[in-house]
Motif scaffolding. Structure first.
Motif, PDB file in Angstrom:
ATOM      1  N   ALA A 135       0.807  -1.227   0.000  1.00 49.18           N
ATOM      2  CA  ALA A 135       0.000   0.000   0.000  1.00 49.18           C
ATOM      3  C   ALA A 135       0.836   1.271   0.000  1.00 49.18           C
ATOM      4  O   ALA A 135       0.373   2.311  -0.462  1.00 49.18           O
ATOM      5  CB  ALA A 135      -0.925   0.012   1.220  1.00 49.18           C
ATOM      6  N   THR A 136       2.052   1.189   0.528  1.00 50.59           N
ATOM      7  CA  THR A 136       2.898   2.377   0.655  1.00 50.59           C
ATOM      8  C   THR A 136       4.328   2.052   0.240  1.00 50.59           C
ATOM      9  O   THR A 136       4.706   0.890   0.118  1.00 50.59           O
ATOM     10  CB  THR A 136       2.924   2.883   2.110  1.00 50.59           C
ATOM     11  N   ILE A 137       5.127   3.081   0.080  1.00 48.70           N
ATOM     12  CA  ILE A 137       6.526   2.875  -0.283  1.00 48.70           C
ATOM     13  C   ILE A 137       7.261   2.173   0.861  1.00 48.70           C
ATOM     14  O   ILE A 137       8.182   1.372   0.617  1.00 48.70           O
ATOM     15  CB  ILE A 137       7.209   4.215  -0.650  1.00 48.70           C
ATOM     16  N   GLU A 138       6.853   2.429   2.101  1.00 48.71           N
ATOM     17  CA  GLU A 138       7.477   1.729   3.228  1.00 48.71           C
ATOM     18  C   GLU A 138       7.194   0.229   3.137  1.00 48.71           C
ATOM     19  O   GLU A 138       8.091  -0.600   3.366  1.00 48.71           O
ATOM     20  CB  GLU A 138       6.950   2.278   4.557  1.00 48.71           C
ATOM     21  N   ASP A 139       5.954  -0.132   2.797  1.00 47.93           N
ATOM     22  CA  ASP A 139       5.623  -1.545   2.599  1.00 47.93           C
ATOM     23  C   ASP A 139       6.514  -2.154   1.526  1.00 47.93           C
ATOM     24  O   ASP A 139       7.011  -3.271   1.668  1.00 47.93           O
ATOM     25  CB  ASP A 139       4.164  -1.701   2.148  1.00 47.93           C
TER      26      ASP A 139
END
Length: 235
Positions: A135-139
């Protein structure tokens, strides 16, 4: 593995899924009919949920790459896309070329981070292609570090950290994944409704695009038109 990725690179994959909540199409025979229509249209492969549906489509179209998932809801936990190794085992038995899992930085019902399953799969099945739905760049960073072969934007809009994209595709996320070199293959998936959306996804750096509801969910397609007209009438 590269052969499979080459087969779908630059192409459209159709997600043949359904549920009683979203319409009358959800049994294996319905999913096979969706697959039939997708093949007529020129799909490069499929994404399907649950062993019975994956099996039905795979038996009819064994030569088409399959992204297999197995949604299992445990209580009110939000991590349900192929959330454990037992679900992976069931999909492995069906010869899925690609297995997709929740690759987010959320805890599953066992208390582990969702992306941790990726390294577990790679240890048990080192030759299996694994797609991380994030869902996110961190993921994406966590999933890539864990060994994901494919990073997909499937869950953008479905987590607290990405809720601003609940109604729109996250093309910026594709660009960010590309710019950080997080994996060699990026799949754009989620809220892609138009030809323009597909163009933008590829231009942002996607290697392949998965289309689901815009093709296989007549109930949701109808709802979009109805709500659009209702909104214009009320304005």
């Amino acid at each position: 593995m590269n052969k499979i990725l080459d087969e779908i690179r630059g192409k459209i994959i159709v997600s043949c899924q359904g549920s009683p909540e979203n319409g009358p199409f959800y049994e294996p025979e319905h999913m096979v009919m969706m697959a039939d229509a997708a093949v007529v249209g020129g799909t490069a492969g499929f994404r399907a949920n649950t062993p019975p549906n994956v099996k039905a489509i795979k038996e009819k179209y064994p030569e088409y790459p399959m992204i297999g998932i197995y949604k299992i809801v445990e209580g009110d936990n939000d991590v349900y896309i192929t959330p454990n190794i037992e679900a992976v085992d069931a999909l492995i038995d069906l010869n899925c070329e690609i297995i997709a899992v929740d690759g987010t930085h959320r805890k599953n019902y066992r208390g582990d981070y969702a992306w941790e399953l990726i390294s577990e799969i790679k240890e048990k099945y080192p030759d299996q292609l694994v797609m991380a739905d994030i869902a996110t760049i961190e993921d994406a960073r966590y999933a890539s570090e864990a060994g994901a072969d494919i990073i997909a934007t499937t869950l953008s809009g479905y987590t607290e950290e990405s809720k601003e994209y609940v109604d729109k595709a996250n093309f910026q996320l594709i660009e960010d994944i590309k710019n950080e070199n997080l994996g060699d293959f990026i799949v754009a998936e989620g809220k892609l409704w138009t030809l323009s959306d597909v163009d933008t996804a590829f231009e942002a750096g996607a290697d392949a695009v998965v289309i689901g509801s815009a093709i296989t969910a007549p109930g949701l397609i109808t709802k979009r038109f109805v709500e659009h007209i209702a909104k214009k009438t009320s304005d």
